[in-house]
Design a protein around this motif. Structure first.
Motif, mmCIF file in Angstrom:
data_model
loop_
_atom_site.group_PDB
_atom_site.id
_atom_site.type_symbol
_atom_site.label_atom_id
_atom_site.label_comp_id
_atom_site.label_asym_id
_atom_site.label_seq_id
_atom_site.Cartn_x
_atom_site.Cartn_y
_atom_site.Cartn_z
ATOM 1 N N GLY A 1 7.411 2.603 10.642
ATOM 2 C CA GLY A 1 6.463 1.694 9.983
ATOM 3 C C GLY A 1 6.651 1.568 8.488
ATOM 4 O O GLY A 1 5.731 1.163 7.774
ATOM 5 N N ILE A 2 7.837 1.925 7.982
ATOM 6 C CA ILE A 2 8.067 1.829 6.537
ATOM 7 C C ILE A 2 8.359 0.371 6.169
ATOM 8 O O ILE A 2 9.172 -0.285 6.828
ATOM 9 C CB ILE A 2 9.240 2.738 6.126
ATOM 10 N N PRO A 3 7.708 -0.155 5.127
ATOM 11 C CA PRO A 3 7.955 -1.546 4.735
ATOM 12 C C PRO A 3 9.424 -1.796 4.414
ATOM 13 O O PRO A 3 10.124 -0.911 3.904
ATOM 14 C CB PRO A 3 7.088 -1.716 3.482
ATOM 15 N N PHE A 4 9.860 -3.025 4.696
ATOM 16 C CA PHE A 4 11.276 -3.375 4.577
ATOM 17 C C PHE A 4 11.835 -3.074 3.188
ATOM 18 O O PHE A 4 12.904 -2.465 3.057
ATOM 19 C CB PHE A 4 11.439 -4.873 4.899
ATOM 20 N N ASP A 5 11.123 -3.463 2.126
ATOM 21 C CA ASP A 5 11.738 -3.293 0.806
ATOM 22 C C ASP A 5 11.821 -1.830 0.384
ATOM 23 O O ASP A 5 12.713 -1.434 -0.355
ATOM 24 C CB ASP A 5 11.050 -4.151 -0.265
ATOM 25 N N PRO B 1 0.808 -4.137 -11.940
ATOM 26 C CA PRO B 1 1.689 -4.965 -11.121
ATOM 27 C C PRO B 1 2.602 -4.113 -10.228
ATOM 28 O O PRO B 1 2.867 -2.946 -10.565
ATOM 29 C CB PRO B 1 2.527 -5.721 -12.173
ATOM 30 N N GLU B 2 3.054 -4.703 -9.134
ATOM 31 C CA GLU B 2 3.905 -3.934 -8.203
ATOM 32 C C GLU B 2 5.174 -3.451 -8.896
ATOM 33 O O GLU B 2 5.686 -2.368 -8.603
ATOM 34 C CB GLU B 2 4.250 -4.794 -6.980
ATOM 35 N N VAL B 3 5.663 -4.247 -9.851
ATOM 36 C CA VAL B 3 6.903 -3.862 -10.525
ATOM 37 C C VAL B 3 6.727 -2.546 -11.281
ATOM 38 O O VAL B 3 7.671 -1.758 -11.426
ATOM 39 C CB VAL B 3 7.386 -5.023 -11.441
ATOM 40 N N LYS B 4 5.507 -2.281 -11.747
ATOM 41 C CA LYS B 4 5.245 -1.013 -12.437
ATOM 42 C C LYS B 4 5.362 0.152 -11.450
ATOM 43 O O LYS B 4 5.912 1.209 -11.779
ATOM 44 C CB LYS B 4 3.837 -1.059 -13.058
ATOM 45 N N LEU B 5 4.819 -0.058 -10.242
ATOM 46 C CA LEU B 5 4.950 0.989 -9.220
ATOM 47 C C LEU B 5 6.424 1.215 -8.907
ATOM 48 O O LEU B 5 6.879 2.359 -8.771
ATOM 49 C CB LEU B 5 4.194 0.582 -7.944
ATOM 50 N N ASP B 6 7.187 0.121 -8.804
ATOM 51 C CA ASP B 6 8.631 0.235 -8.529
ATOM 52 C C ASP B 6 9.320 1.064 -9.603
ATOM 53 O O ASP B 6 10.177 1.893 -9.312
ATOM 54 C CB ASP B 6 9.280 -1.153 -8.467
ATOM 55 N N GLU B 7 8.917 0.824 -10.850
ATOM 56 C CA GLU B 7 9.530 1.557 -11.971
ATOM 57 C C GLU B 7 9.277 3.066 -11.830
ATOM 58 O O GLU B 7 10.180 3.874 -12.005
ATOM 59 C CB GLU B 7 8.892 1.103 -13.287
ATOM 60 N N ALA C 1 0.836 -1.210 0.000
ATOM 61 C CA ALA C 1 0.000 0.000 0.000
ATOM 62 C C ALA C 1 0.867 1.255 0.000
ATOM 63 O O ALA C 1 0.500 2.267 -0.611
ATOM 64 C CB ALA C 1 -0.913 -0.008 1.226
ATOM 65 N N ALA C 2 2.017 1.183 0.657
ATOM 66 C CA ALA C 2 2.896 2.368 0.714
ATOM 67 C C ALA C 2 3.321 2.775 -0.694
ATOM 68 O O ALA C 2 3.374 3.969 -1.017
ATOM 69 C CB ALA C 2 4.120 2.068 1.580
ATOM 70 N N LYS C 3 3.626 1.792 -1.542
ATOM 71 C CA LYS C 3 4.045 2.105 -2.909
ATOM 72 C C LYS C 3 2.876 2.670 -3.712
ATOM 73 O O LYS C 3 3.037 3.626 -4.470
ATOM 74 C CB LYS C 3 4.584 0.843 -3.592
#
Ligand code: SF4
Length: 351
Positions: free
Chosen positions: A270-274, A200-206, A122-124
């Motif tokens: 509370g920030i997610p690890f990745d 997909p999550e990878v798109k958010l990462d990009e 959700a953070a991303k």
């Protein structure tokens, strides 16, 4: 959008609906259509609950956030001007992500993004959505889920009314509309849902990487750095000045300890690890080591973050050589404890 109509049973429709509007399974929200009064129902989200919604008997509101994952994000544009949600859809498309406009129950529009099966962090999702809203000049628009994770005492988050409430569908409300066709409702909402494109999550990462959304780390936190925090105590949601300076300036020595210390703060927030690992990787690029060891490696960053996330460290490491050069007399820790205990509190916890 080309419609490929097929005959669906009620069960098919419930299953299709649940593919998109899903979240916590033991609680949901609702409202009284006559008075508008909202309430929370602490009961399982059953097929009957969804059916009652689709038939227009009782509205269903979904709590999207499950731990730190979400299957969808929704932006609540609270006025009737269709240009604003349309602008969001265009902006999102420029970033390579699909989003869809729903005419909401009374006023304005919701824009929905749907994510890959199993959800995304959700953070991303929130980071990317907020970034698009900032680009549009509407940064204060309400975004669901409203939190990055169900942590720090947040049990449920906030619900959002799901689309396709049967009593309002005939009025053209709570339905998805076609921005390419005068915002008319799609003639078959089920065909429409079948053709929705998932992000997909990878798109958010990009997007996060391309637009450098993890640096500075405050962008991840969705807040501005507080350079002079309250002198009474250090707010749980902020970084101490030493950490802000380490992040902004990079370090020249003791990278391993600095990395560990920063990861402890991110975990505390509370920030997610990745996301922490991604933020620290970007931070490492600012480091200019004066020894011959070179910049801290990705493997070492992960190892330090891993150690920091394994337990709840309380010390801020104030007396550690890695932290001390970045200390500031303005830090409220100076008001809270005497220098002696600051130093004692800083005893090394470095792995
Ligand atoms: S007192 Fe400790 S926590 Fe505060 S800025 Fe200095 S080193 Fe950081």
């Amino acid at each position: 959008m080309k419609a490929k109509t097929c005959k669906r049973t009620t069960r098919d429709k419930v299953a299709l609906f649940c593919r998109f509007f899903t979240g916590l399974k033991n609680v949901y929200g609702t409202y009284d259509p006559k008075t508008g009064r909202v309430c929370q129902v602490k009961e399982p989200v059953t097929e009957e609950v969804i059916l009652a919604h689709l038939k227009g008997q009782r509205p269903y509101g979904v709590y999207l956030l499950e731990q730190d994952l979400t299957c969808a994000a929704a932006i609540d544009f609270d006025d009737n001007d269709p240009e604003t949600p349309k602008a969001f859809v265009s902006r999102a498309a420029e970033h390579g992500i699909s989003s869809y406009i729903e005419r909401s129950k009374s006023k304005g529009y919701h824009v929905w993004l749907f994510f890959s099966r199993g959800g995304v962090k959700a953070a991303k999702a929130r980071l990317v959505v907020r970034h698009i809203l900032r680009e549009m000049g509407t940064p204060d628009t309400e975004v669901f889920p409203k939190q990055d994770s169900l942590r720090n005492g947040i049990e449920y988050g906030n619900f959002i009314n799901a689309p396709l409430f049967g009593a309002l569908v005939p009025q053209g409300r709570t339905v998805f509309v076609d921005p390419g066709n005068a915002m008319d409702p799609f003639p078959n909402q089920w065909d429409f849902l079948e053709q929705v494109r998932l992000v997909p999550e990878v798109k958010l990462d990009e997007i996060i990487a391309a637009d450098r959304l993890v640096s500075p780390v405050h962008a991840v936190l969705g807040e501005q750095p507080r350079t002079v925090p309250s002198p009474r105590f250090l707010p749980r949601s902020s970084l101490p000045i030493c950490a802000q300076r380490m992040l902004n300036e990079g370090v020249t020595e003791n990278q391993r300890v600095a990395c560990f210390r920063l990861a402890i703060h991110f975990n505390r927030l509370g920030i997610p690890f990745d996301i922490t690992v991604a933020a620290l990787s970007r931070w490492a690029q600012k480091n200019k080591p004066t020894d011959d060891k070179g910049v801290i490696t990705a493997t070492e960053i992960k190892k330090q973050a891993d150690c920091a996330y394994k337990k709840s460290y309380r010390s801020f490491g104030c007396d550690e050589p890695a932290v001390k050069p970045f200390c500031s007399a303005e830090c409220p820790i100076h008001w809270r404890v005497d220098p002696k205990s600051v130093n004692n509190g800083g005893k090394s916890e470095t792995p």
